[in-house]
Design an enzyme around this catalytic site. Structure first.
Site, PDB file in Angstrom:
ATOM      1  N   SER A  64      88.319 -61.259  61.198  1.00 44.77           N
ATOM      2  CA  SER A  64      87.915 -62.617  60.051  1.00 44.77           C
ATOM      3  C   SER A  64      88.314 -63.636  60.443  1.00 44.77           C
ATOM      4  CB  SER A  64      87.452 -61.899  58.709  1.00 44.77           C
ATOM      5  OG  SER A  64      86.688 -63.249  58.521  1.00 44.77           O
ATOM      6  N   ASP A 276      84.988 -69.291  59.364  1.00 49.03           N
ATOM      7  CA  ASP A 276      85.656 -68.680  59.261  1.00 49.03           C
ATOM      8  C   ASP A 276      85.953 -68.633  61.130  1.00 49.03           C
ATOM      9  OD1 ASP A 276      84.474 -66.637  58.822  1.00 49.03           O
ATOM     10  OD2 ASP A 276      85.588 -65.165  57.569  1.00 49.03           O
ATOM     11  N   ASP A 280      81.312 -65.950  59.217  1.00 47.70           N
ATOM     12  CA  ASP A 280      80.619 -65.316  58.332  1.00 47.70           C
ATOM     13  C   ASP A 280      81.324 -66.491  56.444  1.00 47.70           C
ATOM     14  OD1 ASP A 280      82.811 -63.975  57.429  1.00 47.70           O
ATOM     15  OD2 ASP A 280      82.522 -61.737  56.998  1.00 47.70           O
ATOM     16  N   GLU A 370      80.805 -65.852  47.010  1.00 48.97           N
ATOM     17  CA  GLU A 370      82.444 -66.225  47.038  1.00 48.97           C
ATOM     18  C   GLU A 370      83.247 -67.537  46.338  1.00 48.97           C
ATOM     19  OE1 GLU A 370      84.420 -62.155  47.288  1.00 48.97           O
ATOM     20  OE2 GLU A 370      83.482 -62.969  48.918  1.00 48.97           O
ATOM     21  N   ALA A 371      84.054 -67.466  46.641  1.00 47.21           N
ATOM     22  CA  ALA A 371      84.386 -68.921  45.874  1.00 47.21           C
ATOM     23  C   ALA A 371      85.188 -69.489  47.809  1.00 47.21           C
ATOM     24  CB  ALA A 371      85.657 -68.825  44.976  1.00 47.21           C
ATOM     25  N   ASN A 372      84.984 -68.237  48.137  1.00 46.81           N
ATOM     26  CA  ASN A 372      85.581 -68.502  49.459  1.00 46.81           C
ATOM     27  C   ASN A 372      84.568 -69.267  50.391  1.00 46.81           C
ATOM     28  OD1 ASN A 372      84.584 -66.279  50.087  1.00 46.81           O
ATOM     29  ND2 ASN A 372      86.060 -64.892  49.770  1.00 46.81           N
ATOM     30  N   PRO A 498      95.009 -56.153  40.506  1.00 48.53           N
ATOM     31  CA  PRO A 498      95.634 -55.956  41.863  1.00 48.53           C
ATOM     32  C   PRO A 498      95.207 -56.248  43.316  1.00 48.53           C
ATOM     33  CG  PRO A 498      94.566 -54.175  40.675  1.00 48.53           C
ATOM     34  CD  PRO A 498      94.325 -55.370  39.778  1.00 48.53           C
ATOM     35  N   GLY A 500      94.222 -55.774  47.029  1.00 51.44           N
ATOM     36  CA  GLY A 500      93.484 -54.444  47.113  1.00 51.44           C
ATOM     37  C   GLY A 500      94.511 -53.678  48.586  1.00 51.44           C
ATOM     38  N   THR A 501      95.373 -54.175  49.218  1.00 56.44           N
ATOM     39  CA  THR A 501      96.047 -54.081  50.314  1.00 56.44           C
ATOM     40  C   THR A 501      97.742 -54.014  50.244  1.00 56.44           C
ATOM     41  OG1 THR A 501      96.295 -56.355  50.655  1.00 56.44           O
ATOM     42  CG2 THR A 501      94.116 -54.905  51.560  1.00 56.44           C
TER      43      THR A 501
END
Length: 543
Positions: A64, A276, A280, A370-372, A498, A500-501
């Protein structure tokens, strides 16, 4: 199951020592040179999933918006959805198994999920334009083949296109024709039908500059242009002929850096957007007459679409339930506008598109972005049937016109997943139909200034949250400190969650001015560092 063949190919796709990966919303994603064994094993898993569901399963090779040297893989379930949570666990278990344990893990998954190993399996595969993607796709094919699965390799496709193709395969063509040409035909026909009255009435020549992130979106838009009306003029930049994928360009760059991408000149009040790397996500933006940059993110995309659909539903006169789904990252101004001005209910979920998608399915018409810039519109089967019936049978001319327009929206939007191409076409249609300039769209409401930071910690799991990640449960006392800090500023809020990665805590703050948002974010970061086990130097002001 041919044990010898599985073991032989497993040794050819060996796992690096000590490497542990987690299947998340984005599937697996890391440096490309770490992923050969993962791709092979996801080919194996896709076959088991196909046998269990008696359906075609998709495997998309992409990372992505990540840098070009990264890559990743995600599995696509029968109706174009993301992989079921229980199978995410299987994916993680299989990817991290030692070579000598692969056979046992496959047997365990087959037993637990009651997989009929005699059932036929069909896998469709797609990839983005990264240099590593072709070789990694072959590793997927090795995994599919060793378990006797059939496959069709679609080669270079956007992630949403592969989701579309999977859904078409499993609905016997009801969702659309299971070819890339079928995708172009479905979307372009709906766009032409939706906008034909506008263009026929002499609407001005509509030019749009598109930053394609040097990715797959450019290739597919070039293929699609011949299907679109000449009144929509698409000018492609960062089209992959030069420059690295996602480098200083693309939706994530524009959103994060709040400035136009490299490789595109933004003249005053020109309408521009960025995809992107796998097409997507979509973000719009423009520069005003004074040269100031204006970002139009997923919140304002959701607002534009919601307003348009609410107007059509009002004209149709049907009591269909519409719902907007947001995450904690949605700007507070957007939430207030939707709830107080548009009178549309807003619901919150945890960050991650799978959470938004699941919640949106609870409504007749669910809208999430989403804001993105990753999002879509979902119509329930019942709502779709009602709208198509009205479009066909309604005798009142005004109601029938609105129903036909809603039917075109259903056909235009890719309901399986966020799709930059279909979202772009829907946005362009709405702007044309409503006669809105990009400045007028932007002026619907004013975003509150905000700031995002991250704090390195020894263990991100010390942070536990509730209320769709908007409040911290642990460590004890942190939320109380955040609450006190928020009281110092007008129109303010802040939350922590937190990563995620990686072992970092993400901090978000917004307030009535950029200075106050920056101060609040910094103060919350200090509290996280002190109470959640910060490591290294404490947070410094960088703005």
């Amino acid at each position: 199951m041919d044990v010898d063949a599985v073991n032989k190919f497993s040794s050819l796709h060996a796992k690096p020592n000590g490497l542990i990966l987690q299947y998340g919303t984005a599937g697996f994603r890391t440096k490309a040179y770490h992923l050969d064994h993962v791709m092979y094993r996801m080919g194996l898993l896709a076959v088991l999933r196909s046998k269990q569901t008696k359906s075609t399963i998709g495997v998309m090779v992409t990372a992505s918006h990540n840098p070009e040297e990264d890559n990743g893989v995600k599995l696509i379930d029968p109706l174009g959805e993301m992989l079921a949570p229980s199978w995410e666990e299987h994916a993680t278990h299989l990817a991290n198994a030692e070579e000598q344990d692969i056979q046992a893990v496959l047997a365990e998954i087959s037993h637990r999920e009651a997989v009929n190993l005699q059932q036929k399996a069909m896998i469709v595969i797609g990839r983005d334009t990264r240099p590593s993607s072709e070789k990694l796709s072959q590793s997927v094919i090795d995994g599919v083949s060793v378990l006797g699965g059939q496959y069709h390799d679609y080669g270079l496709v956007t992630t949403p296109q592969l989701h579309y193709l999977v859904c078409c395969q499993n609905t016997n063509g009801q969702y659309g024709k299971a070819t890339i040409e079928g995708y172009y035909q479905k979307l372009s026909k709906a766009f032409v039908e939706l906008t034909k009255q506008t263009f026929r009435s002499g609407d001005e020549y509509r030019a749009l500059k598109i930053d394609c992130a040097s990715g797959i979106g450019a290739l597919k838009l070039k293929e699609m242009e011949c299907y679109l009306p000449r009144e929509l003029s698409l000018h492609l930049f960062n089209d992959g002929t030069k420059g690295k994928l996602n480098h200083l360009c693309g939706a994530d760059f524009v959103k994060s850096h709040q400035k136009p991408p490299l490789g595109i000149e933004v003249k005053p009040n020109e309408r521009c957007c960025s995809f992107d790397g796998d097409a997507d996500r979509i973000i719009y933006y423009y520069n005003d007459a004074d040269g100031r940059f204006h970002l139009i993110d997923g919140d304002k995309i959701a607002t534009l679409i919601s307003s348009f659909l609410k107007e059509l539903l009002s004209e149709v006169g049907e009591n269909l339930k519409i719902g907007i789904v947001q995450t904690a990252y949605a700007n507070g101004s957007s939430t207030r506008y939707l709830e107080e001005v548009m009178k549309v209910p807003v619901h919150f979920t945890k960050t991650g598109v799978k959470h938004l998608h699941h919640k949106a399915q609870e409504f007749d018409i669910g809208i999430y972005f989403e804001a993105n810039g990753h999002g879509t519109v979902l119509f329930s089967k019942a709502a779709e049937m009602k709208i198509r019936q009205l479009a066909k049978e309604e005798t009142d001319g005004k109601k029938r016109k609105a129903a036909v327009m809603l039917e075109n929206v259903i056909d235009l939007i890719n309901q399986t997943v966020g799709d930059a191409i279909s979202d772009m076409l829907l946005i362009e249609a709405i702007l044309a139909l409503k006669g809105l300039s990009v400045q007028q769209w932007d002026a619907i409401y004013t975003d509150l200034p905000n700031r995002q930071l991250k704090v390195k910690v020894a263990d991100r799991q010390v942070i536990d949250t509730t209320d769709a990640e908007r409040r911290a449960v642990t460590p004890l006392g942190l939320q109380e400190v955040i609450d006190d800090l928020v009281k110092k500023y007008r129109f303010s809020r802040a939350f922590v969650r937190p990563s995620g990665t990686e072992d970092v805590v993400r901090v978000y703050a917004e307030a009535d001015s950029q200075e106050n948002a920056d101060n609040l974010a910094h103060e919350v970061s200090l509290a996280v560092f002190q109470l959640a086990g910060g490591v290294g130097e404490g947070p410094k002001r960088v703005f």
